[in-house]
Scaffold this motif. Structure first.
Motif, PDB file in Angstrom:
ATOM      1  N   ASN A  76       0.832  -1.209   0.000  1.00  0.00           N
ATOM      2  CA  ASN A  76       0.000   0.000   0.000  1.00  0.00           C
ATOM      3  C   ASN A  76       0.863   1.254   0.000  1.00  0.00           C
ATOM      4  O   ASN A  76       0.552   2.228  -0.690  1.00  0.00           O
ATOM      5  CB  ASN A  76      -0.958  -0.004   1.189  1.00  0.00           C
ATOM      6  CG  ASN A  76      -2.017  -1.071   1.066  1.00  0.00           C
ATOM      7  OD1 ASN A  76      -2.306  -1.556  -0.027  1.00  0.00           O
ATOM      8  ND2 ASN A  76      -2.592  -1.451   2.186  1.00  0.00           N
ATOM      9  N   ASP A  77       1.954   1.234   0.754  1.00  0.00           N
ATOM     10  CA  ASP A  77       2.877   2.374   0.746  1.00  0.00           C
ATOM     11  C   ASP A  77       3.532   2.531  -0.621  1.00  0.00           C
ATOM     12  O   ASP A  77       3.710   3.650  -1.109  1.00  0.00           O
ATOM     13  CB  ASP A  77       3.959   2.208   1.820  1.00  0.00           C
ATOM     14  CG  ASP A  77       3.443   2.395   3.236  1.00  0.00           C
ATOM     15  OD1 ASP A  77       2.324   2.934   3.410  1.00  0.00           O
ATOM     16  OD2 ASP A  77       4.167   2.005   4.172  1.00  0.00           O
ATOM     17  N   LEU A  78       3.894   1.426  -1.237  1.00  0.00           N
ATOM     18  CA  LEU A  78       4.491   1.474  -2.577  1.00  0.00           C
ATOM     19  C   LEU A  78       3.483   2.014  -3.590  1.00  0.00           C
ATOM     20  O   LEU A  78       3.827   2.802  -4.466  1.00  0.00           O
ATOM     21  CB  LEU A  78       4.981   0.087  -2.996  1.00  0.00           C
ATOM     22  CG  LEU A  78       5.650  -0.054  -4.358  1.00  0.00           C
ATOM     23  CD1 LEU A  78       6.863   0.852  -4.480  1.00  0.00           C
ATOM     24  CD2 LEU A  78       6.040  -1.497  -4.611  1.00  0.00           C
ATOM     25  N   ARG A  79       2.228   1.630  -3.445  1.00  0.00           N
ATOM     26  CA  ARG A  79       1.182   2.086  -4.364  1.00  0.00           C
ATOM     27  C   ARG A  79       0.899   3.583  -4.249  1.00  0.00           C
ATOM     28  O   ARG A  79       0.373   4.181  -5.191  1.00  0.00           O
ATOM     29  CB  ARG A  79      -0.109   1.322  -4.098  1.00  0.00           C
ATOM     30  CG  ARG A  79      -0.087  -0.076  -4.603  1.00  0.00           C
ATOM     31  CD  ARG A  79      -1.418  -0.759  -4.380  1.00  0.00           C
ATOM     32  NE  ARG A  79      -1.379  -2.096  -4.897  1.00  0.00           N
ATOM     33  CZ  ARG A  79      -1.704  -3.184  -4.195  1.00  0.00           C
ATOM     34  NH1 ARG A  79      -2.118  -3.063  -2.942  1.00  0.00           N
ATOM     35  NH2 ARG A  79      -1.628  -4.367  -4.750  1.00  0.00           N
ATOM     36  N   ALA A  80       1.220   4.184  -3.134  1.00  0.00           N
ATOM     37  CA  ALA A  80       0.952   5.618  -2.957  1.00  0.00           C
ATOM     38  C   ALA A  80       1.696   6.452  -3.998  1.00  0.00           C
ATOM     39  O   ALA A  80       1.189   7.477  -4.456  1.00  0.00           O
ATOM     40  CB  ALA A  80       1.334   6.061  -1.544  1.00  0.00           C
ATOM     41  N   LEU A  81       2.866   6.015  -4.395  1.00  0.00           N
ATOM     42  CA  LEU A  81       3.694   6.699  -5.390  1.00  0.00           C
ATOM     43  C   LEU A  81       3.937   8.175  -5.069  1.00  0.00           C
ATOM     44  O   LEU A  81       4.298   8.951  -5.957  1.00  0.00           O
ATOM     45  CB  LEU A  81       3.088   6.567  -6.797  1.00  0.00           C
ATOM     46  CG  LEU A  81       3.013   5.161  -7.359  1.00  0.00           C
ATOM     47  CD1 LEU A  81       2.289   5.163  -8.704  1.00  0.00           C
ATOM     48  CD2 LEU A  81       4.392   4.550  -7.507  1.00  0.00           C
ATOM     49  N   ASP A  82       3.749   8.562  -3.824  1.00  0.00           N
ATOM     50  CA  ASP A  82       3.954   9.961  -3.446  1.00  0.00           C
ATOM     51  C   ASP A  82       5.419  10.293  -3.220  1.00  0.00           C
ATOM     52  O   ASP A  82       5.767  11.413  -2.879  1.00  0.00           O
ATOM     53  CB  ASP A  82       3.137  10.305  -2.190  1.00  0.00           C
ATOM     54  CG  ASP A  82       3.505   9.442  -0.997  1.00  0.00           C
ATOM     55  OD1 ASP A  82       4.274   8.470  -1.154  1.00  0.00           O
ATOM     56  OD2 ASP A  82       2.999   9.750   0.099  1.00  0.00           O
TER      57      ASP A  82
END
Length: 92
Positions: A76-82
């Motif tokens: 989920n952190d990787l998916r944030a792409l922020d």
């Protein structure tokens, strides 16, 4: 292995993936989060680095279903792409 040495090795592997896009995504993810990870999270990331870059990127962008093994808070952190700088993505 000493934690600092492990972090340095993981950072190198995260930033030397073979393409600029993978470097920005995977290396940027490590730079944003890696210093605060506990041993289990480092184990997860180290194992993820064994996967193909195209698969990691597709799972993070949602263009391929993510295997259950990788699902969870880290993905989920990787998916944030922020953590990917917008200017770097536009420079190509």
């Amino acid at each position: 292995m000493d934690r600092d040495i492990r972090l340095k090795r993981l950072r190198f592997r995260a930033w030397h993936r073979g393409t600029q896009e993978a470097d920005l995504m995977i290396g940027g993810f490590f730079d944003r989060h890696g210093a605060k990870w506990e041993a289990a999270q480092l184990d997860w990331f180290e194992a993820l680095l064994e996967e193909q870059d195209v698969d990691i990127m597709a799972w993070a962008m949602g263009t391929l279903p993510c295997p259950a093994r990788w699902e969870g808070p880290m993905m989920n952190d990787l998916r944030a792409l922020d953590f990917v700088p917008v200017a770097a993505a536009r420079s190509e």
